[in-house]
Design an enzyme around this catalytic site. Structure first.
Site, PDB file in Angstrom:
ATOM      1  N   GLY A  21      -3.869   7.713   2.777  1.00  0.00           N
ATOM      2  CA  GLY A  21      -3.094   7.581   3.907  1.00  0.00           C
ATOM      3  C   GLY A  21      -3.456   7.986   5.327  1.00  0.00           C
ATOM      4  O   GLY A  21      -2.336   8.005   6.151  1.00  0.00           O
ATOM      5  N   ASN A  23      -4.925   6.406   7.641  1.00  0.00           N
ATOM      6  CA  ASN A  23      -4.539   5.519   8.693  1.00  0.00           C
ATOM      7  C   ASN A  23      -3.026   5.249   8.993  1.00  0.00           C
ATOM      8  O   ASN A  23      -2.615   4.876   9.896  1.00  0.00           O
ATOM      9  CB  ASN A  23      -5.339   4.265   8.272  1.00  0.00           C
ATOM     10  CG  ASN A  23      -6.623   4.091   8.456  1.00  0.00           C
ATOM     11  OD1 ASN A  23      -7.116   3.817   9.843  1.00  0.00           O
ATOM     12  ND2 ASN A  23      -7.767   4.035   7.633  1.00  0.00           N
ATOM     13  N   ILE A  98      -5.555  -6.387  -5.028  1.00  0.00           N
ATOM     14  CA  ILE A  98      -5.448  -7.756  -4.289  1.00  0.00           C
ATOM     15  C   ILE A  98      -3.962  -8.609  -4.313  1.00  0.00           C
ATOM     16  O   ILE A  98      -3.403  -8.335  -5.639  1.00  0.00           O
ATOM     17  CB  ILE A  98      -6.340  -8.760  -5.176  1.00  0.00           C
ATOM     18  CG1 ILE A  98      -7.841  -8.072  -5.221  1.00  0.00           C
ATOM     19  CG2 ILE A  98      -6.361 -10.122  -4.748  1.00  0.00           C
ATOM     20  CD1 ILE A  98      -8.903  -8.331  -4.138  1.00  0.00           C
ATOM     21  N   LEU A  99      -3.534  -8.845  -3.265  1.00  0.00           N
ATOM     22  CA  LEU A  99      -2.345  -9.266  -3.366  1.00  0.00           C
ATOM     23  C   LEU A  99      -2.039 -10.776  -3.933  1.00  0.00           C
ATOM     24  O   LEU A  99      -3.293 -11.669  -3.793  1.00  0.00           O
ATOM     25  CB  LEU A  99      -1.647  -9.369  -1.757  1.00  0.00           C
ATOM     26  CG  LEU A  99      -1.280  -8.173  -1.333  1.00  0.00           C
ATOM     27  CD1 LEU A  99      -1.002  -8.206   0.067  1.00  0.00           C
ATOM     28  CD2 LEU A  99       0.015  -7.441  -2.068  1.00  0.00           C
ATOM     29  N   HIS A 115     -10.895  -2.514   7.200  1.00  0.00           N
ATOM     30  CA  HIS A 115     -12.171  -2.450   6.259  1.00  0.00           C
ATOM     31  C   HIS A 115     -13.259  -1.452   7.107  1.00  0.00           C
ATOM     32  O   HIS A 115     -13.692  -2.064   8.151  1.00  0.00           O
ATOM     33  CB  HIS A 115     -12.565  -4.001   5.938  1.00  0.00           C
ATOM     34  CG  HIS A 115     -13.877  -3.723   4.915  1.00  0.00           C
ATOM     35  ND1 HIS A 115     -13.597  -3.374   3.826  1.00  0.00           N
ATOM     36  CD2 HIS A 115     -15.111  -4.004   4.792  1.00  0.00           C
ATOM     37  CE1 HIS A 115     -14.500  -3.456   2.900  1.00  0.00           C
ATOM     38  NE2 HIS A 115     -15.514  -3.817   3.815  1.00  0.00           N
ATOM     39  N   ASP A 151     -11.547  -9.652   2.075  1.00  0.00           N
ATOM     40  CA  ASP A 151     -12.140  -9.029   3.305  1.00  0.00           C
ATOM     41  C   ASP A 151     -12.784 -10.321   4.154  1.00  0.00           C
ATOM     42  O   ASP A 151     -13.816 -10.144   4.928  1.00  0.00           O
ATOM     43  CB  ASP A 151     -13.271  -8.114   3.381  1.00  0.00           C
ATOM     44  CG  ASP A 151     -12.864  -6.940   2.431  1.00  0.00           C
ATOM     45  OD1 ASP A 151     -11.496  -6.480   2.681  1.00  0.00           O
ATOM     46  OD2 ASP A 151     -13.654  -6.265   1.764  1.00  0.00           O
TER      47      ASP A 151
END
Ligand code: GAR
Length: 195
Positions: A21, A23, A98-99, A115, A151
């Protein structure tokens, strides 16, 4: 969204994390600056042990751990919370899941990701190892819209740094992460201005 001083729009953000975390921390720190146009209202993690959750807790930001394998529960719980908090943008920050497809449809153009490579190069994992292995001269960081391909969404912001001969995956990781912490808040503001 709420209006301040008649001219500055403040947008509500959700940040999705899976681990450290750092970021998230830089996004929160930036939101506390006077000139910031966003506030972090919700943090969601797929991992109950994510260290990053502590940054949300310290600042009193609502945080939830959601089991992304239970998809029906996921739809209800996340959408409910996103609506409750009037979330305008979802930021993936080290979110390693992955959503599901329906999510992109619902929040089309409202989900962004960071990324640690110069996309479209080095999608996926182990980016820094591959950069060193291939003797790349440059690497960097990309913030992009999320679509259903890994990505691959439209690029919002990209910055590069030089890879030196003495660099290792570890030194590159540190340098890129430093760059990420500056870039993500900048990209968020850019996206929000154009909403
Ligand atoms: C960051 O380097 C981010 O770019 C990367 O995970 C790290 C998370 O660090 N994301 C990806 O590789 C996504 N494909 P953080 O949890 O300290 O922000």
């Amino acid at each position: 969204m709420k209006k301040l001083n008649g001219n500055l729009n403040i947008f509500n953000l959700a940040v999705f994390i899976s681990g450290r975390g750092s970021n998230l921390n830089s996004i929160i720190k930036h939101s506390l600056k006077k000139k910031s146009n966003y506030q972090v209202k919700l943090v969601i993690s797929n991992n109950k042990n994510a260290k990053g959750l502590t940054f949300a807790k310290k600042k009193g930001i609502k945080n939830l751990v959601i089991d992304f394998t239970k998809s029906k529960q996921l739809i209800k719980k996340i959408i409910l919370e996103l609506n409750k908090k009037d979330i305008k943008l979802i930021c993936l920050a080290g979110f390693m899941k992955i959503l599901p497809g329906y999510f992109f449809k619902l929040y089309n153009g409202k989900i962004i990701n960071i990324h640690p490579s110069l996309l479209p190069k080095y999608k996926g994992l182990r980016t820094h190892e591959r950069v060193i292995l291939n003797k790349e001269k440059f690497t960097g960081c990309t913030i992009h819209y999320v679509n259903r391909y890994l990505d691959s969404g439209k690029i919002i912001l990209q910055k590069k740094i030089k890879v030196k001969k003495i660099d290792t995956p570890e030194t590159i990781k540190k340098k890129v992460l430093k760059l990420e912490h500056k870039m993500y808040p900048e990209a968020i503001e850019k996206v929000l201005i154009n909403l």
